[in-house]
Design a protein around this motif. Structure first.
Motif, short mmCIF file in Angstrom:
data_model
loop_
_atom_site.label_atom_id
_atom_site.label_comp_id
_atom_site.label_asym_id
_atom_site.label_seq_id
_atom_site.Cartn_x
_atom_site.Cartn_y
_atom_site.Cartn_z
N GLY A 180 -84.12 12.63 -42.16
CA GLY A 180 -83.82 13.63 -41.12
C GLY A 180 -84.16 15.04 -41.55
O GLY A 180 -83.64 16.00 -40.99
N GLY A 222 -84.94 17.55 -39.00
CA GLY A 222 -83.92 17.78 -37.97
C GLY A 222 -82.96 18.90 -38.35
O GLY A 222 -83.18 19.64 -39.31
N ARG A 225 -91.13 10.96 -40.88
CA ARG A 225 -91.69 9.76 -40.22
C ARG A 225 -93.03 10.06 -39.55
O ARG A 225 -93.72 9.15 -39.12
CB ARG A 225 -90.70 9.19 -39.22
N ARG A 226 -93.38 11.37 -39.45
CA ARG A 226 -94.67 11.77 -38.86
C ARG A 226 -95.48 12.46 -39.95
O ARG A 226 -95.01 13.44 -40.56
CB ARG A 226 -94.44 12.73 -37.69
N ASP A 268 -90.99 5.65 -41.71
CA ASP A 268 -90.51 5.45 -40.34
C ASP A 268 -89.63 4.21 -40.36
O ASP A 268 -90.13 3.09 -40.51
CB ASP A 268 -91.70 5.28 -39.37
N LEU A 269 -88.33 4.42 -40.22
CA LEU A 269 -87.39 3.30 -40.35
C LEU A 269 -87.56 2.28 -39.23
O LEU A 269 -87.15 1.13 -39.38
CB LEU A 269 -85.95 3.83 -40.40
N ASP A 270 -88.18 2.68 -38.12
CA ASP A 270 -88.42 1.72 -37.03
C ASP A 270 -89.47 0.67 -37.40
O ASP A 270 -89.54 -0.37 -36.76
CB ASP A 270 -88.87 2.45 -35.77
N THR A 302 -79.57 9.51 -38.97
CA THR A 302 -80.48 8.96 -37.96
C THR A 302 -80.32 9.77 -36.68
O THR A 302 -79.45 10.63 -36.59
CB THR A 302 -80.17 7.47 -37.71
N GLY A 303 -81.14 9.47 -35.69
CA GLY A 303 -81.16 10.29 -34.47
C GLY A 303 -80.30 9.71 -33.35
O GLY A 303 -79.43 8.85 -33.58
N TYR A 304 -80.54 10.19 -32.15
CA TYR A 304 -79.70 9.87 -30.99
C TYR A 304 -80.30 8.67 -30.25
O TYR A 304 -80.88 8.80 -29.18
CB TYR A 304 -79.61 11.11 -30.09
N GLN A 332 -82.08 1.14 -38.05
CA GLN A 332 -82.68 2.13 -38.96
C GLN A 332 -81.80 2.30 -40.20
O GLN A 332 -82.29 2.31 -41.33
CB GLN A 332 -82.82 3.48 -38.25
N HIS A 382 -71.48 3.99 -35.71
CA HIS A 382 -71.40 4.74 -36.97
C HIS A 382 -70.40 4.07 -37.92
O HIS A 382 -70.64 4.00 -39.13
CB HIS A 382 -71.00 6.19 -36.71
N THR A 392 -67.67 16.46 -35.74
CA THR A 392 -67.35 16.47 -34.31
C THR A 392 -68.55 17.11 -33.59
O THR A 392 -69.66 17.12 -34.13
CB THR A 392 -66.04 17.22 -34.08
N ASN A 414 -75.11 22.28 -29.90
CA ASN A 414 -75.24 21.68 -28.56
C ASN A 414 -75.18 22.75 -27.47
O ASN A 414 -75.62 22.50 -26.34
CB ASN A 414 -74.10 20.68 -28.29
#
Ligand SMILES: NC(=O)c1ccc[n+]([C@@H]2O[C@H](COP(=O)([O-])OP(=O)(O)OC[C@H]3O[C@@H](n4cnc5c(N)ncnc54)[C@H](OP(=O)(O)O)[C@@H]3O)[C@@H](O)[C@H]2O)c1
Length: 300
Positions: free
Chosen positions: A10, A13, A39-40, A58-60, A84-86, A93, A128, A148, A153
């Motif tokens: 990440g 991110g 991953r890119r 790339d965990l996918d 990991t992401g959303y 992953q 999680h 939290t 956001n």
């Protein structure tokens, strides 16, 4: 003694990026070797330019190519920051990353999950918790970070909400919820990664302040001097908007459910706060006031 190698998932991110910043001085001083997982391929040069190794993971791809390429890319890694992401794919992953960490003999995993009571019925919080349990079963020393809602956001709500200037759209009614700055999550992660033994087997709640959206709109008005107001919307609209923007509908349905249950008051843990940031970093956490003042341009 060999320099410990820390791999940051990440890294492109919010939390992972802040963690790289946090650990760069130790990397530059030769106390740790920091490695960014990207991953890119196009994300690698930005890290390499700053003296970091970037490894393509790339965990996918584990599902179609097997675990071996990920194990290969993680060779020599001692400490793993796992985020990991959303996306519902976060479960698979995470499993791939944990299995690979174990295979390369890593000694520590610091994982970003989410704060929820142990018996939560919110589905992505449960994912999680399942990931945490799988880490614990792996035998690798673990530190679980449980944030939290991110203060980050707030500008996102403005972007996706398509609201008039000075209007803070949201889906929480008048309910209070708990907030944390992603920089504070990264600072706590850095503390754990610097001293694995001291934080092995620990779980840290990370939410520093509770506030409702009307309270945050009032804070925005006070700090910017502009007539901010909040605009409560239906959580179903959040799911529609995020899905239209390409977000994972399975994960986003979970977020909608958090909004529904926070505003109805049935999510008892939604406004929990903790002293973790002050206790572990020795620094006061970022408050909502600090956050808005620092990002004033986004709200002006
Ligand atoms: N937002 C909240 O309020 C909140 C609250 C509590 C917990 N959380 C948790 O926080 C986590 C997200 O943190 P964040 O906001 O810092 O994330 P983020 O900014 O969205 O970054 C996600 C990172 O994961 C990488 N990634 C995505 N898919 C990958 C794959 N297949 N293989 C390897 N790496 C991959 C992304 O790489 P690319 O740049 O290539 O996409 C990116 O670096 C989630 O687990 C979420 O549940 C969020």
């Amino acid at each position: 003694m060999a320099i410990p190698v820390i791999l940051v998932f990440g890294a492109t991110g919010k939390i992972g990026g802040a963690l790289v910043e946090e650990l760069l001085p130790a990397h530059a001083a030769g106390r740790v070797k920091l490695v960014a997982a990207v991953r890119r391929p196009e994300a690698a040069p930005a890290f390499e330019a700053r003296g970091l190794e970037a490894r393509l993971i790339d965990l996918d791809l584990a599902e179609t190519r097997g675990l071996e390429p990920i194990v290969g890319a993680m060779r020599g890694v001692d400490r793993v920051f796992l985020l990991t992401g959303y996306d519902v794919r976060m479960i698979a992953q995470s499993k791939a990353a944990i299995d690979a960490a174990r295979a390369v003999g890593a000694s520590q995993i610091v994982h970003v999950g989410a704060h929820a009571s142990p018996d939560t019925t919110i589905v992505h919080f449960a994912w999680h918790q399942v990931v945490e349990a799988y880490i614990d079963r792996s035998g690798v020393d673990a530190t679980h970070l449980r944030p939290t809602s991110f203060m980050q956001n707030l500008p996102l709500l403005l972007q996706v909400g398509g609201a008039q200037p000075g209007v803070l759209p949201h889906y929480l009614g008048d309910a209070r919820t708990s907030w944390v700055d992603t920089g504070d999550v990264a600072r706590v992660a850095a503390v754990a990664l610097r001293e694995p033994k001291a934080h092995a087997g620990r779980a840290y709640g990370l939410g520093t302040e509770a506030a409702s959206m009307p309270e945050i709109a009032a804070l925005l008005a006070e700090i910017t001097g502009l007539p901010w107001r909040d605009e409560a919307r239906e959580p179903a609209g959040f799911l529609r908007t995020m899905t239209a923007l390409g977000a994972d509908p399975v994960y986003m349905a979970c977020v909608r459910n958090v909004f529904e249950r926070t505003r109805s008051g049935s999510l008892k843990d939604a406004a929990d706060t903790f002293d973790t940031v002050q206790r572990l970093t020795g620094r006061a956490p970022t408050t909502l006031r600090d956050y808005i003042e620092r990002h004033r341009a986004a709200f002006s």
